[in-house]
Scaffold this active site. Structure first.
Site, PDB file in Angstrom:
ATOM      1  N   LYS A  71       3.351  -8.333  -1.626  1.00  0.00           N
ATOM      2  CA  LYS A  71       4.623  -9.045  -1.790  1.00  0.00           C
ATOM      3  C   LYS A  71       4.570 -10.459  -1.229  1.00  0.00           C
ATOM      4  O   LYS A  71       5.013 -11.402  -1.879  1.00  0.00           O
ATOM      5  CB  LYS A  71       5.752  -8.266  -1.105  1.00  0.00           C
ATOM      6  CG  LYS A  71       6.111  -6.962  -1.763  1.00  0.00           C
ATOM      7  CD  LYS A  71       7.380  -6.366  -1.163  1.00  0.00           C
ATOM      8  CE  LYS A  71       7.271  -6.216   0.334  1.00  0.00           C
ATOM      9  NZ  LYS A  71       6.178  -5.313   0.738  1.00  0.00           N
ATOM     10  N   THR A  73       1.962 -12.357  -0.613  1.00  0.00           N
ATOM     11  CA  THR A  73       1.039 -13.146  -1.425  1.00  0.00           C
ATOM     12  C   THR A  73       1.710 -13.582  -2.721  1.00  0.00           C
ATOM     13  O   THR A  73       1.568 -14.737  -3.151  1.00  0.00           O
ATOM     14  CB  THR A  73      -0.229 -12.323  -1.728  1.00  0.00           C
ATOM     15  OG1 THR A  73      -0.801 -11.889  -0.504  1.00  0.00           O
ATOM     16  CG2 THR A  73      -1.254 -13.154  -2.482  1.00  0.00           C
ATOM     17  N   ARG A  94       9.716 -14.169   6.398  1.00  0.00           N
ATOM     18  CA  ARG A  94       9.879 -13.698   7.776  1.00  0.00           C
ATOM     19  C   ARG A  94       8.685 -14.115   8.616  1.00  0.00           C
ATOM     20  O   ARG A  94       7.583 -14.339   8.106  1.00  0.00           O
ATOM     21  CB  ARG A  94       9.978 -12.176   7.810  1.00  0.00           C
ATOM     22  CG  ARG A  94      11.191 -11.601   7.153  1.00  0.00           C
ATOM     23  CD  ARG A  94      11.132 -10.088   7.131  1.00  0.00           C
ATOM     24  NE  ARG A  94      10.030  -9.602   6.323  1.00  0.00           N
ATOM     25  CZ  ARG A  94       9.562  -8.367   6.357  1.00  0.00           C
ATOM     26  NH1 ARG A  94      10.068  -7.485   7.177  1.00  0.00           N
ATOM     27  NH2 ARG A  94       8.564  -7.999   5.572  1.00  0.00           N
ATOM     28  N   LYS A 105      -1.079  -2.964  10.359  1.00  0.00           N
ATOM     29  CA  LYS A 105      -0.686  -3.733   9.189  1.00  0.00           C
ATOM     30  C   LYS A 105      -1.444  -5.055   9.086  1.00  0.00           C
ATOM     31  O   LYS A 105      -1.736  -5.547   8.009  1.00  0.00           O
ATOM     32  CB  LYS A 105       0.822  -4.004   9.218  1.00  0.00           C
ATOM     33  CG  LYS A 105       1.357  -4.716   7.986  1.00  0.00           C
ATOM     34  CD  LYS A 105       2.879  -4.843   8.061  1.00  0.00           C
ATOM     35  CE  LYS A 105       3.432  -5.538   6.830  1.00  0.00           C
ATOM     36  NZ  LYS A 105       3.087  -6.960   6.784  1.00  0.00           N
ATOM     37  N   ALA A 273      12.002  -4.018   7.976  1.00  0.00           N
ATOM     38  CA  ALA A 273      12.766  -3.563   6.824  1.00  0.00           C
ATOM     39  C   ALA A 273      13.028  -2.068   6.848  1.00  0.00           C
ATOM     40  O   ALA A 273      13.948  -1.606   6.185  1.00  0.00           O
ATOM     41  CB  ALA A 273      12.039  -3.929   5.533  1.00  0.00           C
ATOM     42  N   PHE A 301       8.866  -4.243   2.635  1.00  0.00           N
ATOM     43  CA  PHE A 301       8.610  -2.897   2.124  1.00  0.00           C
ATOM     44  C   PHE A 301       9.136  -2.756   0.691  1.00  0.00           C
ATOM     45  O   PHE A 301       9.273  -3.723  -0.039  1.00  0.00           O
ATOM     46  CB  PHE A 301       9.170  -1.841   3.063  1.00  0.00           C
ATOM     47  CG  PHE A 301       8.455  -1.791   4.390  1.00  0.00           C
ATOM     48  CD1 PHE A 301       7.066  -1.781   4.453  1.00  0.00           C
ATOM     49  CD2 PHE A 301       9.158  -1.777   5.584  1.00  0.00           C
ATOM     50  CE1 PHE A 301       6.400  -1.745   5.674  1.00  0.00           C
ATOM     51  CE2 PHE A 301       8.501  -1.737   6.807  1.00  0.00           C
ATOM     52  CZ  PHE A 301       7.116  -1.719   6.841  1.00  0.00           C
ATOM     53  N   PHE A 381      -6.588  -6.212  -9.797  1.00  0.00           N
ATOM     54  CA  PHE A 381      -7.831  -5.931  -9.075  1.00  0.00           C
ATOM     55  C   PHE A 381      -8.960  -5.804 -10.097  1.00  0.00           C
ATOM     56  O   PHE A 381      -8.725  -5.476 -11.261  1.00  0.00           O
ATOM     57  CB  PHE A 381      -7.709  -4.631  -8.272  1.00  0.00           C
ATOM     58  CG  PHE A 381      -6.942  -4.764  -6.983  1.00  0.00           C
ATOM     59  CD1 PHE A 381      -7.598  -4.759  -5.767  1.00  0.00           C
ATOM     60  CD2 PHE A 381      -5.560  -4.905  -6.989  1.00  0.00           C
ATOM     61  CE1 PHE A 381      -6.901  -4.884  -4.569  1.00  0.00           C
ATOM     62  CE2 PHE A 381      -4.850  -5.032  -5.803  1.00  0.00           C
ATOM     63  CZ  PHE A 381      -5.529  -5.016  -4.595  1.00  0.00           C
ATOM     64  N   TRP A 409      -4.153 -14.411  -5.821  1.00  0.00           N
ATOM     65  CA  TRP A 409      -5.026 -14.243  -4.657  1.00  0.00           C
ATOM     66  C   TRP A 409      -6.308 -15.038  -4.859  1.00  0.00           C
ATOM     67  O   TRP A 409      -6.749 -15.751  -3.940  1.00  0.00           O
ATOM     68  CB  TRP A 409      -5.356 -12.759  -4.440  1.00  0.00           C
ATOM     69  CG  TRP A 409      -6.046 -12.494  -3.120  1.00  0.00           C
ATOM     70  CD1 TRP A 409      -5.461 -12.078  -1.965  1.00  0.00           C
ATOM     71  CD2 TRP A 409      -7.439 -12.653  -2.824  1.00  0.00           C
ATOM     72  NE1 TRP A 409      -6.400 -11.982  -0.960  1.00  0.00           N
ATOM     73  CE2 TRP A 409      -7.623 -12.324  -1.452  1.00  0.00           C
ATOM     74  CE3 TRP A 409      -8.552 -13.044  -3.567  1.00  0.00           C
ATOM     75  CZ2 TRP A 409      -8.869 -12.370  -0.832  1.00  0.00           C
ATOM     76  CZ3 TRP A 409      -9.805 -13.100  -2.941  1.00  0.00           C
ATOM     77  CH2 TRP A 409      -9.939 -12.751  -1.592  1.00  0.00           C
TER      78      TRP A 409
END
Length: 556
Positions: A71, A73, A94, A105, A273, A301, A381, A409
């Protein structure tokens, strides 16, 4: 392959004054913190926030899995792509919490060629905002215990103290403790405990305050405990609100940084969240809306948590009207929701993608209930196959929703250009008809039931008598109009983290309810969720250190 840290260090950062000028922020409004980050002064924040707002785009995601979704990214890649297409865009994120950075994380500054910089600074101490919030929280704790020690003039019942201490680190041993041991001179003995800073009501107040005056007002009305007759004692009763606001004065000014591509980004505030409302500060969002044509922001999240709270709490309280929603997914994560273990995600499994797409479909349906047009960002991916991608796109076509492949990415703004064009089209169409899920006047228990049934697809809530009695008392005290903030696992629509996909017909077990009178919402603690996380068996901190040149190594 280059890591996120390698890519971040290879980037050429621009002086923060240059980034500010690109955003329309004058030098006179900048309070630099070194060369590459700055706070924006309150006078300019107030002036810019009063301008007609740009369009607000919310980035959220499917229920998270160990396979990753991306999210943050995507939020950064979309902002960069919009700027590259000629739309004046800003990003609002955030701040990362130290606990997850050193836990499991990792950092929260994006990844690959879609990052905000300076990455190490943002992920660690940054401009000291979280330290200020921690200090304000614990000042209130100290003043509370001092009041008890010096005679308890307010008549606060030590057994009914609800205020807890805080620290910005995962430490399960501090969840519950006893303070005041050691004799009469050490204070009043009572049960206490610690929450992680991002779960503190001070953080929630900080992120929902409109300005310094509103901040102090909200701090003052926070309830710290109750007297024997059940009446509330607040931070203003303890005369702590002024000193707390003083500690938070500088922190309330939003932080300006940049992406690798040079897009301006405001990174400010950071409630969890799954425990709190999961979005950056209102001050930063309103500033960004006054400066840009499009503001891209993120809710933490899955959409059942971060997005629901962003819409039902932040947008409701602040009068914000989002123009579009982007839901982030990956083929790999959908396969996990379809029953494939992480070790087998590299093999093609179209059937698993089709099963797992039910999770994505439900999130899309939920966002439509709020009146938001949706675009799905499918982070690609190398292991994704054409048949698997087609399965996701077919599932979304049933909901009249695009699923757009993204490669930001690896490719930066160019990899999110198609996504940006789709978002531009949604904004231009003006199709958003935002409305919260429930009205202010609905009783608190019914608000909770509405979220459980409409968003989680639960059959009902399980509300113990003590919790129901608290809700009834708060309604009698005038808090019945507040929205509800559900604290539950992020991994499932249910309160059971192992129940993946799109479960329905389950019950939502409410363990406790808590009144956040300062922030302006009621928290429903469901299942086994903790307000102080613990570290995993192998915390990320074990791999973080300094290299021979004194640079931070292992932070991601």
């Amino acid at each position: 392959m280059a890591t996120d840290l390698d890519i971040a260090r290879a980037a050429t950062l621009r002086p923060i004054a240059e980034i500010a000028a690109r955003a329309g922020i004058p030098d006179s409004a900048l309070e630099p913190y070194g060369k590459y980050k700055a706070k924006i002064g309150p006078d300019f924040v107030a002036e810019a926030s009063a301008r007609p707002p740009g369009a607000l785009v919310l980035v959220t995601g499917i229920s998270p899995t160990p396979a990753g979704e991306g999210k943050t990214t995507t939020t950064i890649g979309l902002g960069d792509a919009l700027n590259a297409l000629g739309t004046k865009a800003m990003i609002a994120l955030r701040e990362p919490s130290l606990g997850p950075c050193f836990g499991v994380k990792g950092g929260a500054t994006g990844g690959g060629h879609a990052q905000v910089l300076p990455m190490e600074d943002i992920n660690l101490h940054f401009t000291g905002d979280f330290h200020a919030i921690t200090s304000a929280n614990n000042l209130l704790s100290a003043m509370l215990d001092n009041h008890l020690y010096w005679g308890n003039e307010l008549g606060l019942d030590p057994r009914r103290v609800s205020w807890r201490r805080a620290m910005d680190m995962n430490d399960r041993n501090l969840r519950d403790c006893v303070v005041g041991l050691g004799g009469a001179t050490q204070g009043v003995v009572r049960e206490d405990g610690f929450d992680i800073t991002v779960a503190s009501e001070v953080m929630a107040v900080f992120c929902l305050a409109r300005d310094l005056a509103d901040l102090q007002h909200r701090l003052g009305r926070m309830i710290v405990g109750r007297r024997r007759d059940g009446t509330a004692v607040t931070a203003s009763d303890l005369k702590a609100d002024g000193a707390m606001a003083a500690l938070l004065r500088d922190a309330l000014s939003p932080n300006l940084v940049q992406t690798i591509a040079g897009s301006p980004a405001l990174v400010h505030g950071g409630p969890f969240a799954n425990i709190a409302h999961g979005c950056n500060s209102l001050v930063a969002t309103r500033l960004a809306l006054g400066l840009a044509d499009v503001v891209v922001t993120e809710a933490g999240f899955g959409a059942d948590l971060g997005a629901e709270k962003f819409l039902d709490i932040k947008c409701r309280l602040a009068g914000l009207n989002p123009a579009a929603c982007v839901i982030v997914a990956t083929v790999r994560a959908l396969k996990m929701h379809g029953g494939v273990p992480k070790s087998a995600l590299g093999a093609e499994d179209v059937a698993a993608v089709e099963r797992g797409a039910a999770n994505l479909e439900r999130h899309v349906e939920n966002m439509h209930k709020f009146g938001l047009p949706v675009v799905v960002a499918l982070n690609r991916f190398d292991s994704d196959t054409p048949a698997e991608i087609a399965a996701v796109q077919a599932a979304m076509a049933r909901h009249d929703t695009q699923a757009i492949l993204c490669t930001h990415w690896s490719d930066g703004a160019a990899g999110a250009a198609e996504l940006a064009r789709a978002v531009q089209a949604r904004i231009a169409a003006g199709a958003a008809r935002f409305q919260p899920l429930y009205p202010d006047a609905m009783p608190l228990a019914e608000k909770l039931r509405t979220i459980a049934q409409q968003v989680y697809r639960a059959s009902d809530i399980v509300l113990p008598a003590p919790a129901a009695q608290k809700l009834a008392r708060w309604e009698a005290e005038g808090f019945g109009h507040l929205p509800v903030c559900v604290a539950k696992t992020q991994y499932s629509f249910s309160a059971d983290p192992t129940l993946l996909g799109a479960p329905s017909g389950h019950s939502l077990p409410v363990r406790d309810v808590r009144l956040s009178a300062g922030a302006g919402f009621v928290v429903a603690v469901c299942g086994e969720i903790m307000t102080m996380p613990g570290l995993p068996r192998r915390p990320a901190a074990e791999s973080i250190g300094l290299d021979a040149a004194g640079q931070i190594d292992g932070l991601f």
